[in-house]
Structures are given as C-alpha cells and as structure tokens.
Motif scaffolding. Structure first.
Motif, PDB file in Angstrom:
ATOM      1  N   TRP A 196       0.817  -1.211   0.000  1.00  0.00           N
ATOM      2  CA  TRP A 196       0.000   0.000   0.000  1.00  0.00           C
ATOM      3  C   TRP A 196       0.857   1.270   0.000  1.00  0.00           C
ATOM      4  O   TRP A 196       0.566   2.227  -0.700  1.00  0.00           O
ATOM      5  CB  TRP A 196      -0.920  -0.042   1.225  1.00  0.00           C
TER       6      TRP A 196
ATOM      7  N   ASP B 288      -0.802   0.604 -10.215  1.00  0.00           N
ATOM      8  CA  ASP B 288      -1.989   1.400  -9.891  1.00  0.00           C
ATOM      9  C   ASP B 288      -2.682   0.862  -8.642  1.00  0.00           C
ATOM     10  O   ASP B 288      -2.504  -0.288  -8.254  1.00  0.00           O
ATOM     11  CB  ASP B 288      -2.953   1.417 -11.075  1.00  0.00           C
ATOM     12  N   LYS B 289      -3.466   1.733  -8.013  1.00  0.00           N
ATOM     13  CA  LYS B 289      -4.026   1.407  -6.697  1.00  0.00           C
ATOM     14  C   LYS B 289      -5.013   0.222  -6.735  1.00  0.00           C
ATOM     15  O   LYS B 289      -5.066  -0.568  -5.806  1.00  0.00           O
ATOM     16  CB  LYS B 289      -4.726   2.629  -6.092  1.00  0.00           C
ATOM     17  N   ARG B 290      -5.776   0.136  -7.826  1.00  0.00           N
ATOM     18  CA  ARG B 290      -6.719  -0.973  -7.905  1.00  0.00           C
ATOM     19  C   ARG B 290      -5.964  -2.316  -7.941  1.00  0.00           C
ATOM     20  O   ARG B 290      -6.351  -3.282  -7.295  1.00  0.00           O
ATOM     21  CB  ARG B 290      -7.638  -0.831  -9.120  1.00  0.00           C
ATOM     22  N   ALA B 291      -4.876  -2.304  -8.677  1.00  0.00           N
ATOM     23  CA  ALA B 291      -4.053  -3.520  -8.765  1.00  0.00           C
ATOM     24  C   ALA B 291      -3.456  -3.856  -7.406  1.00  0.00           C
ATOM     25  O   ALA B 291      -3.346  -5.020  -7.023  1.00  0.00           O
ATOM     26  CB  ALA B 291      -2.951  -3.336  -9.792  1.00  0.00           C
ATOM     27  N   LYS B 292      -3.077  -2.818  -6.661  1.00  0.00           N
ATOM     28  CA  LYS B 292      -2.519  -3.044  -5.321  1.00  0.00           C
ATOM     29  C   LYS B 292      -3.570  -3.652  -4.395  1.00  0.00           C
ATOM     30  O   LYS B 292      -3.290  -4.589  -3.650  1.00  0.00           O
ATOM     31  CB  LYS B 292      -1.997  -1.729  -4.725  1.00  0.00           C
ATOM     32  N   GLU B 293      -4.774  -3.120  -4.452  1.00  0.00           N
ATOM     33  CA  GLU B 293      -5.867  -3.663  -3.621  1.00  0.00           C
ATOM     34  C   GLU B 293      -6.083  -5.137  -3.925  1.00  0.00           C
ATOM     35  O   GLU B 293      -6.242  -5.962  -3.036  1.00  0.00           O
ATOM     36  CB  GLU B 293      -7.172  -2.892  -3.876  1.00  0.00           C
ATOM     37  N   LYS B 294      -6.061  -5.426  -5.211  1.00  0.00           N
ATOM     38  CA  LYS B 294      -6.288  -6.799  -5.649  1.00  0.00           C
ATOM     39  C   LYS B 294      -5.180  -7.716  -5.125  1.00  0.00           C
ATOM     40  O   LYS B 294      -5.413  -8.829  -4.662  1.00  0.00           O
ATOM     41  CB  LYS B 294      -6.312  -6.825  -7.185  1.00  0.00           C
ATOM     42  N   GLN B 295      -3.978  -7.172  -5.216  1.00  0.00           N
ATOM     43  CA  GLN B 295      -2.807  -7.924  -4.772  1.00  0.00           C
ATOM     44  C   GLN B 295      -2.896  -8.227  -3.268  1.00  0.00           C
ATOM     45  O   GLN B 295      -2.601  -9.335  -2.827  1.00  0.00           O
ATOM     46  CB  GLN B 295      -1.584  -7.046  -5.039  1.00  0.00           C
TER      47      GLN B 295
END
Lengths: 434, 107
Positions: A394, A401-408
């Motif tokens: 985070w 990108d942030k969405r990819a980070k959330e998913k990760q």
C-alpha cells in the motif's frame, strides 16, 4: 515460632498479599505476613505497569511517596514480522493529568515501598521465611501454617494465600491442581539502563512521561505469546513470553527468543548503547476464568496469581492481585465484625464480592480467549506477515496502480489463509471476544 | 511481490549464552542443598529433555550417558521445570530455604 494467635496469616508479600495484609491491619486486625525472600520484592518479577485505580482504593495518596517510574501517555501495539511492524499508537496529553492512570514501576522497589506501608499499618512481617504447609484441625479446617524456621508454626483464624503463580503451599495441600503447561506462559525480561535524556528523546517523551509497547507476531516464532518494551526513568524493561507447552515443542530457548526480539531492526535502535543489569524469568498464569481454582475453603482464601487472576488479553495482573487481596481482606474484616468464623460457607462472601468487581466480570468475558489464542497460532505468525506485506504494498510507490494493489493485497490474504479460513477466523474471534 | 509463502519460518537468532546474563544477577546460594533434584533415570522423558532448552537459566544439560543433569545455582525460580514435568514427576522442586536463592534488584 510465634505463640500468640493471629486474626489472619498472609502468605507472600507481593501485590495481593500486601493489599490483603494492609486492608486487615488498617481495620485493627492482628496480621502475620510471611515472605520467603530476603525483602519483599526480592523474588518478584513483572513488566511492570501499575494501574493506579486498584492501588488508590487501598492507599489513596500513594503518589506522594511510592517509587513510580513514568506515567504512561503513549501505548503502542505492534504487529511484527521479521523486518517491520504495523503499529497502532495511542498518545494523549490527557494522560498528563493530576492523578495519572498508569505508571511504569520497578517491582523490587515498589514492593519494598508497599511493604513499608503494610508494616506501618501494624502487620508483623517475617521475611526469609518459606511456608511449607498448611496446618489443619481434626475437621480439616485450616488453622495455621508451618514454615522452614525452627519450631516454625503459626496459628490464625484464617490464612490468605498470596503465594504467587508457583503456589506450592496451596497445591501441595490439595487446594488447587498443578499448573498446566498449556495455560501458563514463561516470560523472560532484561533491564537495560540508559541516561534518561536518551530514553526521552528515543521515545518522544518529556519529564516523567512514559511510553509502553506491546508486540506480537513473528517475534514469538509461531508460538502463542507477546513481547513488551516499557520505559522507566533511567531504564527500559524488555521482555518476551510464550506458553510453556509451545516453548517445549519449539526447541527455542527463552533467552534466544529475547535476543532475537532485541535485534529486530525496529527494536535495536531503542536499546542502542544500553547496559543490561538484570535478567529475570517468571511464569504468568494465562488460563483465565476456566483455569481458576477454588478460591476459598474452611479457613483459607486465595488471592492474586495463585488464583489465576490475570487478564492475559489486556496484560493486567497486578491490579487484579491488589483488588482480590483488598476484597479478601475486607471480607475477613467483615466476618470479624460480625463475630463469625472463617468457614467455607462464610468465606463464600469473598467470591460474591469479587463477582461484583471488574475482576470476575473481565475474566468471565474473556473466558474463551486463552484457549482460542492457543489453538489459533495464525494470529501470531500468518496474520502479522500478511498485515505487514499489505502495508508495504500500500505504501510503496512503484508505478503499480491502486486498484491492482488492492487486488494484490486481497489475493495475498486469500492465498495466505484461504477464504473459508479468513471467515472462520473472524467468526471465531468474534465469538471468543463476546 | 509480497512474500506470503514462507509463513511460519522465522530466522533463528545466533546462539546465545545464558551465563553472560545470569552473571548480572545476585544470588545467595544454599551450598550443598540444591532446591531442585532430578530423579534418577535411564532415559529422560520428552518433557525432561525439553528443559535442556526451555529452562531460562540454562540449568539443565545432557550428560554423556544421555541423562539430564541440573546445576541450579543460577536458577531464577520461575517453576517452568516443575510445571512441565509435573506429569512424569522427574523433577523434585522446592523453594530454596527462606532468604536463599535469587535476589532481584529490579524484578
């Protein structure tokens, strides 16, 4: 040993025994207190945090002369992996109040002070005296104690056992079962000395302000346990403890575990340049309400650690010790005033009074927690690692990108613990906490 | 990438000598009257063996006959050995005589 008969004999001069002895002597009872150490405190080990409320109810003006180290203005809770911690810190200037709520203390010094108050109140204290057994009459009623002194018997209407976690007298007299390796923790602790300005700058403190850290995670190497770091005026108390049966299975040494905690990159700078002046170890009864033994019987009452009065979740013990000691003392005074004997039926008043205090309410509330934590070691290993990795994902700015980070992050929790595992843990935790 | 596969595997600390720590402590040793005794045994139980690493004062060690021995001068009186071997009864544990044993300056 002593010919006269006492109203009460108190075994042990720790927080529970001192609270009981003081409460009774203040009301004019004749009290004999027996302590195996050279001085009160010489055998006692604690982190240590003093909770003012429990002591205020016994000695309201204790702040005037008690040896207090720092009042706690900041509490840090750390979830650690091998290189990081995720912290929840609470600091408030509201804790800089006229009558602070919590203090760090050094037990050997504090216990000596408390014992001074106890003796001023009129208690006869004999140190270097180990109680070896309870004396009973033909009906099995406890009427006194035998000690390791020459001709060492003493008699009283009631015996209050504040003998600590290793309560051999009570155990060997069949008042309570032996401790179980699954419900008792072994903690080791070191005292590290540093100039007070250094402590204050490292922990962002001024004057007598104090900060305390409670830590869990990979520092216990998969075992159920926690670590702590407390600031004193010119020293830092650092320690770590785990359930004894976990230690036995792990093959780890307690001092090796403490050394690794001290070498953690988040801890090491706090201790840099310090001088260690003492190494101590102690057991902590962590079984809670379900491990609680019988608390009273004909002629006897148990108080403090000997009665399993520890709230492991909140790291509270000395306040439960002082409160049980005080309530036991008050019960004995109450019976004396009514000219009633300390029979099992009459001493049931002790438990009734305890039920009305935070002691029994909290222990009952958390009765499922010790077993839960012992059986769910993911809270000490898997989750701290996942949490740390999530925080790093985070906060690291790396073009993802942030969405990819959330998913990760979500994916890492699913892989680390599986979806049913996550849901199950949440439900189990909620159910145990209730 | 996050590393979630090595869950449960923490690095081991380098070997630590407990003697260096105990040497800071104060003791009044009751010479010739050890407060802990190990019962004679041909082969130690799992619990007794565990004390060779679990004892926080390093009082327990394995001799060349494969038996566990104890030298309790550095004992910090925690009671861990008593609790762990309560079932097998291999350790006879008493408090030191009044006044003897470890003397904590800080606790």
């Amino acid at each position: 040993m002593i010919e006269e008969k006492f109203d009460a004999i108190v075994v042990g001069a720790g927080p529970s025994g001192n609270a009981a002895a003081y409460t009774m002597a203040k009301e004019g009872l004749k009290v004999l207190q027996l302590e195996r150490g050279e001085y009160p405190g010489s055998k006692n080990v604690q982190g240590a945090i003093l909770y003012a409320d429990a002591l205020e109810k016994i000695i309201p003006d204790f702040r005037e002369d008690a040896p207090l180290e720092r009042h706690v203005i900041e509490q840090r809770l750390w979830t650690m992996d091998d290189t990081s911690y995720v912290g929840m810190h609470y600091r408030s200037d509201d804790f800089n109040e006229e009558r602070p709520n919590r203090y760090t203390i050094i037990r050997a010094q504090f216990d000596k002070w408390f014992s001074g108050k106890v003796r001023e109140a009129g208690v006869v204290l004999l140190c270097e005296t180990t109680v070896t057994e309870l004396l009973r009459d033909t009906q099995g009623r406890v009427i006194g104690v035998r000690t390791d002194r020459e001709g060492g018997t003493a008699f009283a209407d009631v015996v209050i056992l504040g003998e600590g976690v290793n309560g051999l007298v009570g155990q060997r007299s069949g008042l309570r079962p032996e401790l179980k390796p699954e419900t008792v923790a072994l903690a080791v602790k070191e005292m590290h000395f540093l100039p007070r300005e250094v402590i204050e700058s490292r922990f962002n403190l001024k004057g007598n302000e104090g900060a305390v850290i409670e830590a869990m995670g990979t520092i216990t190497d998969g075992m159920t346990g926690t670590g702590f770091i407390y600031t004193n005026q010119e020293s830092i108390s650092i320690g770590i403890g785990c359930i004894v049966s976990d230690f036995a299975e792990s093959g780890r040494t307690p001092y090796g575990l403490l050394e690794a905690f001290k070498r953690h990159p988040s801890v090491r700078p706090l201790l840099e340049g310090s001088e260690c002046k003492e190494y101590a170890a102690h057991l902590i009864p962590e079984g809670g309400y379900n491990a609680m033994p019988e608390l009273f019987g004909d002629g006897w009452i148990v108080v403090g650690d000997a009665g399993q009065f520890v709230n492991a979740v909140h790291r509270e013990g000395s306040n439960l010790a002082m409160t049980t000691g005080r309530v036991a003392g008050e019960t004995v005074v109450w019976l004396k005033r009514r000219r009633e004997v300390a029979s099992k039926a009459n001493l049931a008043e002790y438990q009734r009074r305890l039920e009305a205090t935070f002691v029994m309410k909290d222990l009952k509330k958390y009765r499922r927690i010790p077993d839960f934590l012992h059986r769910n070691k993911q809270f000490f290993g898997v989750y701290p690692k996942l949490l740390s990795a999530a925080a790093q994902t985070w906060f690291r700015v790396d073009g993802v990108d942030k969405r990819a980070k959330e998913k990760q992050i979500f994916q890492s929790f699913r892989e680390g613990r599986t979806l049913p595992g996550l849901i199950g843990d949440a439900l189990k935790l909620a159910r145990s906490w209730r | 990438m996050m590393n979630t596969t090595e869950v449960g595997a923490a690095p081991k600390a380098p070997p630590v000598k407990v003697e260096e720590r105990l040497f800071q402590n104060r003791y009044l040793v009751d010479a010739g009257r050890p407060h802990i005794k190990i019962k004679p045994h041909a082969e130690p139980s799992k619990a007794l063996m565990a004390l060779t690493h679990l004892c926080p004062a390093g009082c327990y060690s394995l001799n060349d006959k494969g038996q566990v021995e104890a030298v309790v001068d550095g004992c910090v009186e925690c009671g861990t050995c008593r609790v762990l071997t309560a079932k097998t009864g291999e350790v006879e544990w008493n408090y030191p005589r009044g006044g003897f044993g470890v003397l904590f300056k800080f606790g």
